[in-house]
Scaffold this active site. Sequence first.
Site, PDB file in Angstrom:
ATOM      1  N   ASP A  32       6.948  13.449 -18.161  1.00  0.00           N
ATOM      2  CA  ASP A  32       6.485  12.552 -17.091  1.00  0.00           C
ATOM      3  C   ASP A  32       6.226  13.255 -15.778  1.00  0.00           C
ATOM      4  OD1 ASP A  32       8.738  10.308 -18.595  1.00  0.00           O
ATOM      5  OD2 ASP A  32       6.562  10.141 -18.611  1.00  0.00           O
ATOM      6  N   HIS A  79      16.236  15.690 -19.565  1.00  0.00           N
ATOM      7  CA  HIS A  79      15.885  15.046 -20.833  1.00  0.00           C
ATOM      8  C   HIS A  79      17.129  14.991 -21.724  1.00  0.00           C
ATOM      9  CE1 HIS A  79      13.789  14.196 -24.591  1.00  0.00           C
ATOM     10  NE2 HIS A  79      12.782  13.820 -23.824  1.00  0.00           N
TER      11      HIS A  79
HETATM   12  C1  SDX Z   1      11.181  10.152 -21.419  1.00  0.00           C
HETATM   13  O1  SDX Z   1      14.111  10.475 -25.345  1.00  0.00           O
HETATM   14  C2  SDX Z   1      12.892  10.838 -25.258  1.00  0.00           C
HETATM   15  O2  SDX Z   1      12.376  11.509 -26.092  1.00  0.00           O
HETATM   16  C3  SDX Z   1      12.176  10.274 -24.022  1.00  0.00           C
HETATM   17  C4  SDX Z   1      10.766  10.778 -23.821  1.00  0.00           C
HETATM   18  C5  SDX Z   1       9.831  10.326 -24.932  1.00  0.00           C
HETATM   19  O3  SDX Z   1       8.822  11.006 -25.154  1.00  0.00           O
HETATM   20  O4  SDX Z   1      10.092   9.219 -25.490  1.00  0.00           O
HETATM   21  O5  SDX Z   1      10.756  12.203 -23.740  1.00  0.00           O
HETATM   22  C6  SDX Z   1      10.181  10.221 -22.526  1.00  0.00           C
HETATM   23  O6  SDX Z   1      11.820   9.148 -21.266  1.00  0.00           O
HETATM   24  C7  SDX Z   1      11.401  11.380 -20.568  1.00  0.00           C
HETATM   25  C8  SDX Z   1      12.529  11.169 -19.509  1.00  0.00           C
HETATM   26  C9  SDX Z   1      11.920  10.430 -18.306  1.00  0.00           C
HETATM   27  N1  SDX Z   1      12.997  10.079 -17.339  1.00  0.00           N
HETATM   28  C10 SDX Z   1      13.122  10.706 -16.153  1.00  0.00           C
HETATM   29  O7  SDX Z   1      12.427  11.667 -15.817  1.00  0.00           O
HETATM   30  C11 SDX Z   1      14.189  10.112 -15.250  1.00  0.00           C
HETATM   31  C12 SDX Z   1      14.995  11.247 -14.591  1.00  0.00           C
HETATM   32  N2  SDX Z   1      15.794  11.867 -15.654  1.00  0.00           N
HETATM   33  C13 SDX Z   1      17.103  11.369 -15.861  1.00  0.00           C
HETATM   34  O8  SDX Z   1      17.491  10.152 -15.387  1.00  0.00           O
HETATM   35  C14 SDX Z   1      17.827  11.915 -17.086  1.00  0.00           C
HETATM   36  O9  SDX Z   1      17.611  13.267 -17.112  1.00  0.00           O
HETATM   37  C15 SDX Z   1      17.479  11.312 -18.427  1.00  0.00           C
HETATM   38  C16 SDX Z   1      17.606   9.836 -18.414  1.00  0.00           C
HETATM   39  C17 SDX Z   1      16.110  11.701 -18.848  1.00  0.00           C
HETATM   40  C18 SDX Z   1      18.474  11.895 -19.434  1.00  0.00           C
HETATM   41  O10 SDX Z   1      19.703  11.401 -19.111  1.00  0.00           O
HETATM   42  P1  SDX Z   1      21.047  11.794 -19.938  1.00  0.00           P
HETATM   43  O11 SDX Z   1      20.720  12.610 -21.125  1.00  0.00           O
HETATM   44  O12 SDX Z   1      21.837  10.549 -20.125  1.00  0.00           O
HETATM   45  O13 SDX Z   1      21.731  12.768 -18.961  1.00  0.00           O
HETATM   46  P2  SDX Z   1      22.685  12.336 -17.774  1.00  0.00           P
HETATM   47  O14 SDX Z   1      22.076  11.207 -17.014  1.00  0.00           O
HETATM   48  O15 SDX Z   1      24.058  12.156 -18.338  1.00  0.00           O
HETATM   49  O16 SDX Z   1      22.634  13.650 -16.849  1.00  0.00           O
HETATM   50  C19 SDX Z   1      23.454  14.787 -17.135  1.00  0.00           C
HETATM   51  C20 SDX Z   1      23.712  15.403 -15.759  1.00  0.00           C
HETATM   52  C21 SDX Z   1      24.313  14.417 -14.763  1.00  0.00           C
HETATM   53  O17 SDX Z   1      25.032  15.185 -13.804  1.00  0.00           O
HETATM   54  P3  SDX Z   1      26.666  15.339 -14.007  1.00  0.00           P
HETATM   55  O18 SDX Z   1      27.232  13.922 -14.124  1.00  0.00           O
HETATM   56  O19 SDX Z   1      26.847  16.145 -15.273  1.00  0.00           O
HETATM   57  O20 SDX Z   1      27.123  16.059 -12.747  1.00  0.00           O
HETATM   58  O21 SDX Z   1      22.467  15.825 -15.169  1.00  0.00           O
HETATM   59  C22 SDX Z   1      22.232  15.065 -13.986  1.00  0.00           C
HETATM   60  C23 SDX Z   1      23.122  13.847 -14.053  1.00  0.00           C
HETATM   61  O22 SDX Z   1      23.436  13.388 -12.752  1.00  0.00           O
HETATM   62  N3  SDX Z   1      20.809  14.707 -14.008  1.00  0.00           N
HETATM   63  C24 SDX Z   1      20.005  14.714 -12.949  1.00  0.00           C
HETATM   64  C25 SDX Z   1      18.749  14.343 -13.444  1.00  0.00           C
HETATM   65  N4  SDX Z   1      18.828  14.126 -14.756  1.00  0.00           N
HETATM   66  C26 SDX Z   1      20.106  14.344 -15.111  1.00  0.00           C
HETATM   67  N5  SDX Z   1      20.241  14.988 -11.650  1.00  0.00           N
HETATM   68  C27 SDX Z   1      19.181  14.897 -10.825  1.00  0.00           C
HETATM   69  N6  SDX Z   1      17.920  14.555 -11.198  1.00  0.00           N
HETATM   70  C28 SDX Z   1      17.677  14.265 -12.513  1.00  0.00           C
HETATM   71  N7  SDX Z   1      16.465  13.932 -12.898  1.00  0.00           N
END
Ligand code: SDX
Length: 428
Positions: free
Chosen positions: A364, A307
């Site tokens: 989710d 998140h």
């Molecule tokens: C919602 O904003 C809100 O409030 C949203 C929400 C709401 O109520 O409105 O809470 C609802 O959208 C919840 C999120 C739902 N999305 C997912 O579950 C999709 C999977 N999650 C990710 O794609 C990710 O965690 C996000 C999009 C939620 C957050 O992305 P960020 O903050 O841009 O973080 P990032 O992508 O830069 O990740 C940081 C690191 C990375 O690794 P490094 O480059 O540092 O090595 O964490 C890793 C990412 O690769 N990472 C994951 C991951 N999420 C982040 N690795 C594996 N699986 C994951 N799910």
Amino acid sequence: MAKTAELIVDGKTYKFPLVEGTENETAIDIGNLLEEAGLITLDLGYKNTGATKSAITFLDGDKGILRYRGYSIEELAASSNFLEVAYLLIFGELPTTDQYKKFSDDIKKHTMVHEDTRKILDGFPSSSHPMGVLASMFCAQTAFYPESLDPNRSSEAVYLSIIRSLAKMPTFAAWAYKNAMGHPVNYPDNSLDYCARFMKMMYALPAEQYEIDPVVADALDKLLILHADHEQNCSTSTVRIVGSSKASIYSSISAGINALWGPLHGGANQEVILMLEQIKKDGGDTDKWIAKAKDKNSGFRLMGFGHRVYKNFDPRAKIIKKAADDVLKKLGVNDPVLEIALKLEEVALRDSYFIERKLYPNVDFYSGIIYRALGIPVDMFTVMFAMGRLPGWIAQWKELRENKEPIGRPRQIYTGQNLRPYVAIKKR
Ligand code: SDX
């Protein structure tokens, strides 16, 4: 003395005031940065940037706290109902008995939609994703209520638009589902409460008597509460920026529905179930899939994990996880993907990759398991999220208008070609 931040650029010091909120969050007000220093900031994804000041929702990502207008999500989910929470978010206080009755009665008066909306619906093939149908039907309300094109018309007009949005969302959602199923639509039965009315529109078939299951209605009401607002997330920020141009509430919300659709945002609840089904079909080897999630080259992410703000457990995920257990037991549903989800969570939360990146289950991760147990098809999951998020979008759109915030217009750093002369094609 007001606290300030100092910025030193090329030996020159610039001072900017610090802004502190009621929960002691602190921001540097850089409103004069360009004028004072000829500089802008760059912050891809706005990870460190506050877009507004808001009194609606507070969340603390490190402590896993979420409050709507000061009330904890845990208390509201346990003791309130969706319409009361909607009133709280939009108007700032819990309603009195009379206020609640008027709000609920006003909504019942507007659950019907203009019959010409059916012509728009009929234009969508049954293969259409319900989110696209929902966004289109919502925006189409500007055609039936052209007075909404002036969002500042009057407080009465704004109240009516708010009521119409809340009243018609379940009708649009149920009709989007019926369109996907190729079934005739149902019309709202105003003798029922909000969730029961939606369920009957969604599930009732002409040939059968439809009985409301109170377990399903209660679970749905709790899920809508948990999704009702979440401060400046992607879709809410979209509603705000569209609303900042003085676009109508319907077009602003339609934009929010489209932003929510993305798999990194509200579309994740659908992706979680598809992911769990894929893991189940592949033999349920959670270690293998955790390894893929950690492998940047795999293109696979653990959907429902991570998140932008929560670097601790998403408090909504905790409540939904418990509710999933309760609902499946009450409905006598044994969903094998729940076991896979619990195993994935257990393995991930012990793994240094997830621990170092503070990746926890988000709202989710478990919601799809309940939706499925309630008989809601996968591509309607994000529609359910939109139904829940609607009062938050409305509250944030209303706050933006009342605070007379300026049109949103971010800047950029240009990285393209420098000036070059045009040479007509025949001479090149
Ligand atoms: C919602 O904003 C809100 O409030 C949203 C929400 C709401 O109520 O409105 O809470 C609802 O959208 C919840 C999120 C739902 N999305 C997912 O579950 C999709 C999977 N999650 C990710 O794609 C990710 O965690 C996000 C999009 C939620 C957050 O992305 P960020 O903050 O841009 O973080 P990032 O992508 O830069 O990740 C940081 C690191 C990375 O690794 P490094 O480059 O540092 O090595 O964490 C890793 C990412 O690769 N990472 C994951 C991951 N999420 C982040 N690795 C594996 N699986 C994951 N799910």
